[in-house]
Design a protein around this motif. Structure first.
Motif, PDB file in Angstrom:
ATOM      1  N   LYS A  86     -15.130  -6.471  50.582  1.00 38.85           N
ATOM      2  CA  LYS A  86     -14.595  -7.315  49.463  1.00 38.85           C
ATOM      3  C   LYS A  86     -13.734  -6.686  48.739  1.00 38.85           C
ATOM      4  O   LYS A  86     -12.602  -7.192  48.455  1.00 38.85           O
ATOM      5  CB  LYS A  86     -15.595  -8.067  48.841  1.00 38.85           C
ATOM      6  N   GLU A  87     -14.210  -5.572  48.075  1.00 40.57           N
ATOM      7  CA  GLU A  87     -13.528  -4.873  47.162  1.00 40.57           C
ATOM      8  C   GLU A  87     -12.131  -4.286  47.768  1.00 40.57           C
ATOM      9  O   GLU A  87     -10.891  -4.278  47.190  1.00 40.57           O
ATOM     10  CB  GLU A  87     -14.046  -3.699  46.592  1.00 40.57           C
ATOM     11  N   ASN A  88     -12.204  -3.954  49.107  1.00 35.83           N
ATOM     12  CA  ASN A  88     -10.999  -3.383  49.949  1.00 35.83           C
ATOM     13  C   ASN A  88      -9.734  -4.521  49.813  1.00 35.83           C
ATOM     14  O   ASN A  88      -8.583  -4.060  50.144  1.00 35.83           O
ATOM     15  CB  ASN A  88     -11.230  -2.940  51.096  1.00 35.83           C
ATOM     16  N   ARG A  89     -10.318  -5.974  49.749  1.00 33.21           N
ATOM     17  CA  ARG A  89      -9.105  -6.783  49.689  1.00 33.21           C
ATOM     18  C   ARG A  89      -8.309  -6.914  48.305  1.00 33.21           C
ATOM     19  O   ARG A  89      -7.290  -7.772  48.504  1.00 33.21           O
ATOM     20  CB  ARG A  89      -9.869  -8.277  50.119  1.00 33.21           C
ATOM     21  N   ASN A  90      -8.937  -6.321  47.399  1.00 29.10           N
ATOM     22  CA  ASN A  90      -7.920  -6.724  46.076  1.00 29.10           C
ATOM     23  C   ASN A  90      -8.094  -5.409  45.084  1.00 29.10           C
ATOM     24  O   ASN A  90      -7.115  -5.315  44.162  1.00 29.10           O
ATOM     25  CB  ASN A  90      -8.634  -8.023  45.522  1.00 29.10           C
ATOM     26  N   VAL A  91      -8.984  -4.382  45.374  1.00 32.81           N
ATOM     27  CA  VAL A  91      -8.920  -3.365  44.358  1.00 32.81           C
ATOM     28  C   VAL A  91      -7.782  -2.455  44.651  1.00 32.81           C
ATOM     29  O   VAL A  91      -7.246  -2.087  43.986  1.00 32.81           O
ATOM     30  CB  VAL A  91     -10.249  -2.699  44.388  1.00 32.81           C
ATOM     31  N   PRO A  92      -7.490  -1.842  46.033  1.00 35.95           N
ATOM     32  CA  PRO A  92      -6.552  -0.959  46.201  1.00 35.95           C
ATOM     33  C   PRO A  92      -5.107  -1.597  45.586  1.00 35.95           C
ATOM     34  O   PRO A  92      -4.991  -2.670  46.025  1.00 35.95           O
ATOM     35  CB  PRO A  92      -6.673  -0.610  47.370  1.00 35.95           C
ATOM     36  N   PRO A  93      -4.202  -0.999  44.979  1.00 37.46           N
ATOM     37  CA  PRO A  93      -3.096  -1.444  44.633  1.00 37.46           C
ATOM     38  C   PRO A  93      -2.219  -1.864  45.798  1.00 37.46           C
ATOM     39  O   PRO A  93      -2.304  -1.173  46.714  1.00 37.46           O
ATOM     40  CB  PRO A  93      -2.452  -0.620  43.765  1.00 37.46           C
ATOM     41  N   LEU A  94      -1.431  -2.688  45.391  1.00 37.16           N
ATOM     42  CA  LEU A  94      -0.580  -3.124  46.596  1.00 37.16           C
ATOM     43  C   LEU A  94       0.735  -2.317  46.398  1.00 37.16           C
ATOM     44  O   LEU A  94       1.320  -2.023  45.380  1.00 37.16           O
ATOM     45  CB  LEU A  94       0.078  -4.688  46.292  1.00 37.16           C
ATOM     46  N   ASP A  95       1.440  -1.929  47.623  1.00 34.10           N
ATOM     47  CA  ASP A  95       2.581  -0.991  47.580  1.00 34.10           C
ATOM     48  C   ASP A  95       3.591  -1.778  48.644  1.00 34.10           C
ATOM     49  O   ASP A  95       3.709  -1.295  49.580  1.00 34.10           O
ATOM     50  CB  ASP A  95       2.357   0.082  48.018  1.00 34.10           C
ATOM     51  N   TYR A  96       4.242  -3.024  48.222  1.00 38.67           N
ATOM     52  CA  TYR A  96       5.196  -3.485  48.926  1.00 38.67           C
ATOM     53  C   TYR A  96       6.155  -2.746  49.395  1.00 38.67           C
ATOM     54  O   TYR A  96       6.800  -2.872  50.625  1.00 38.67           O
ATOM     55  CB  TYR A  96       5.345  -4.923  48.369  1.00 38.67           C
ATOM     56  N   ASP A  97       6.509  -1.928  48.365  1.00 40.68           N
ATOM     57  CA  ASP A  97       7.889  -1.172  48.769  1.00 40.68           C
ATOM     58  C   ASP A  97       7.782  -0.236  49.834  1.00 40.68           C
ATOM     59  O   ASP A  97       8.582   0.072  50.565  1.00 40.68           O
ATOM     60  CB  ASP A  97       8.235  -0.320  47.392  1.00 40.68           C
ATOM     61  N   ARG A  98       6.592   0.380  50.043  1.00 46.78           N
ATOM     62  CA  ARG A  98       5.936   1.222  51.120  1.00 46.78           C
ATOM     63  C   ARG A  98       6.105   0.319  52.438  1.00 46.78           C
ATOM     64  O   ARG A  98       6.956   1.045  53.386  1.00 46.78           O
ATOM     65  CB  ARG A  98       4.599   1.510  51.206  1.00 46.78           C
ATOM     66  N   VAL A  99       5.927  -0.722  52.502  1.00 46.41           N
ATOM     67  CA  VAL A  99       6.345  -1.574  53.921  1.00 46.41           C
ATOM     68  C   VAL A  99       7.859  -1.810  53.920  1.00 46.41           C
ATOM     69  O   VAL A  99       8.424  -1.641  54.997  1.00 46.41           O
ATOM     70  CB  VAL A  99       5.667  -2.997  53.962  1.00 46.41           C
ATOM     71  N   TYR A 100       8.540  -2.132  53.012  1.00 43.26           N
ATOM     72  CA  TYR A 100       9.799  -2.106  52.998  1.00 43.26           C
ATOM     73  C   TYR A 100      10.596  -1.062  53.386  1.00 43.26           C
ATOM     74  O   TYR A 100      11.490  -0.790  54.203  1.00 43.26           O
ATOM     75  CB  TYR A 100      10.447  -2.520  51.633  1.00 43.26           C
ATOM     76  N   ARG A 101       9.984   0.241  53.090  1.00 36.36           N
ATOM     77  CA  ARG A 101      10.640   1.443  53.347  1.00 36.36           C
ATOM     78  C   ARG A 101      10.490   1.672  55.087  1.00 36.36           C
ATOM     79  O   ARG A 101      11.227   2.224  55.553  1.00 36.36           O
ATOM     80  CB  ARG A 101      10.116   2.676  52.589  1.00 36.36           C
ATOM     81  N   LEU A 102       9.301   1.382  55.386  1.00 38.45           N
ATOM     82  CA  LEU A 102       9.084   1.250  56.924  1.00 38.45           C
ATOM     83  C   LEU A 102      10.257   0.607  57.580  1.00 38.45           C
ATOM     84  O   LEU A 102      10.585   1.238  58.696  1.00 38.45           O
ATOM     85  CB  LEU A 102       7.607   1.038  57.240  1.00 38.45           C
ATOM     86  N   LYS A 103      10.286  -0.639  57.316  1.00 37.53           N
ATOM     87  CA  LYS A 103      11.231  -1.302  57.842  1.00 37.53           C
ATOM     88  C   LYS A 103      12.631  -0.751  57.649  1.00 37.53           C
ATOM     89  O   LYS A 103      13.552  -0.909  58.915  1.00 37.53           O
ATOM     90  CB  LYS A 103      11.247  -2.723  57.384  1.00 37.53           C
ATOM     91  N   HIS A 104      13.095  -0.405  56.661  1.00 38.94           N
ATOM     92  CA  HIS A 104      14.346   0.458  56.470  1.00 38.94           C
ATOM     93  C   HIS A 104      14.505   1.562  57.164  1.00 38.94           C
ATOM     94  O   HIS A 104      15.810   1.724  58.086  1.00 38.94           O
ATOM     95  CB  HIS A 104      14.676   0.786  54.965  1.00 38.94           C
ATOM     96  N   ALA A 105      13.222   2.330  57.654  1.00 41.80           N
ATOM     97  CA  ALA A 105      13.553   3.284  58.357  1.00 41.80           C
ATOM     98  C   ALA A 105      13.471   3.227  59.807  1.00 41.80           C
ATOM     99  O   ALA A 105      14.001   4.064  60.722  1.00 41.80           O
ATOM    100  CB  ALA A 105      12.337   4.285  57.939  1.00 41.80           C
TER     101      ALA A 105
END
Length: 330
Positions: free
Chosen positions: A178-197
């Motif tokens: 349950k904590e793993n669904r909301n405690v670790p911070p979101l990093d949308y930019d990391r996913v954007y960088r994957l798409k860009h790469a």
């Protein structure tokens, strides 16, 4: 085979996205790609397949999510899923539960990209439908810049058709599922960088997305958006998906219309011995800011769980909702 449209999907969620939930969601959106709950390869190969894998034809497009790490078993489970008529096979590389970790599948596989690649390759050799992977950006002490790239390059080289990325780490040691669904911070930019790469790779983003406006903003950067808890807890949001994401009319103008359109399906299920609550539990968040919504929920909670509860309970619950509000406010 028609190319899969990944612009919008509803996430696979254990104990939530069962067959009744998916039929409900299909009445809210014709175009959203729907996913089953995760099923282990052992359950698919050795279990009651009709009970576990059976679905209503109205659910298309619908994908089967598998949990496992043995390439041969995954290939066999994928073959079975394809034979049942699923439109896609998805491999779970993101679930952080202890049960999943102990079984060597889910998020712990982020540490074994080459094994995941062999699993994808085995499934791709076996089925003609798309094979996709749902993962995290990393686990525990992994560097997401390294871990996500390693997994992405490995599975794409093995033929993976799309990568769905939950934009958080999973901490297998120290946090509950349950904590793993909301405690670790979101990093949308990391996913954007994957798409860009990797511009030629279909990348879908998942995690903490609150609604359709957020989804549209993400689509400026990636190929698709997967909505999870917001889609389940606030299903009224799905009424605007077809219009806002696909430029098409919704299948029903109001939530009342959508639920009433489900009546024949519910009646069939009741005849087969399904309890009303097994279906109506997915309706709890159906109405938002509509007079009578609380009375609707209370009536279903009190009456829908009783043995022998039938359609009259649902009709009485709907009668509590005062206004046939349009999709935007349903």
């Amino acid at each position: 085979m028609k190319d899969q449209d990944y612009r919008f999907s509803v996430a696979p969620m254990m104990d939530w996205t069962d067959r009744h939930c998916r039929v409900f969601h299909r009445h809210l959106s014709r175009r959203a790609l729907l996913y089953t709950e995760m099923l282990t390869t052992g359950a698919v190969i050795h279990g009651d397949r009709q009970r576990l894998l059976g679905f209503d034809r109205c659910e298309h497009p619908v994908a089967l999510q598998l949990g496992g790490s043995d390439p041969r078993e995954l290939a066999e489970a994928a073959r079975i899923g394809e034979a049942f008529g699923y439109d896609e096979i998805n491999l779970n590389v993101g679930c952080p539960s202890d049960r999943v970790k102990d079984g060597r599948f889910g998020a712990c596989l982020m540490a074994e990209p080459e094994l995941v690649a062999r699993c994808v390759e085995a499934m791709k050799r076996t089925v003609a439908i798309p094979v996709t992977v749902k993962c995290r950006i990393g686990i525990d002490e992994q560097d997401p810049e390294v871990a996500l790239d390693a997994l992405a390059h490995a599975v794409v080289a093995s033929g993976c058709d799309a990568l769905i990325v939950h934009a958080r780490k999973a901490w297998l040691n120290g946090l509950s599922p349950k904590e793993n669904r909301n405690v670790p911070p979101l990093d949308y930019d990391r996913v954007y960088r994957l798409k860009h790469a990797m511009p030629g790779v279909t990348v879908i983003i998942n995690g903490g997305i609150a609604g359709i406006e957020d989804a549209k903003a993400h689509l400026e950067h990636v190929d698709g958006v997967m909505l999870g808890r917001a889609a389940y807890q606030e299903p009224w949001r799905l009424l605007s998906v077809d219009r806002e994401i696909f430029g098409e009319a919704a299948p029903h103008a109001t939530m009342q219309d959508a639920i009433e359109a489900m009546m024949p399906y519910i009646e069939q299920q009741l005849v087969r011995g399904t309890r009303l609550h097994a279906i109506t539990r997915h309706f709890v968040g159906a109405f938002h800011a509509v007079p009578g919504a609380r009375a609707f929920r209370r009536h279903l909670a009190e009456q829908g769980v009783k043995p022998g509860a039938g359609l009259e309970v649902l009709r009485d619950a709907i009668a509590h909702v005062a206004a046939r509000a349009p999709a935007e406010a349903a």
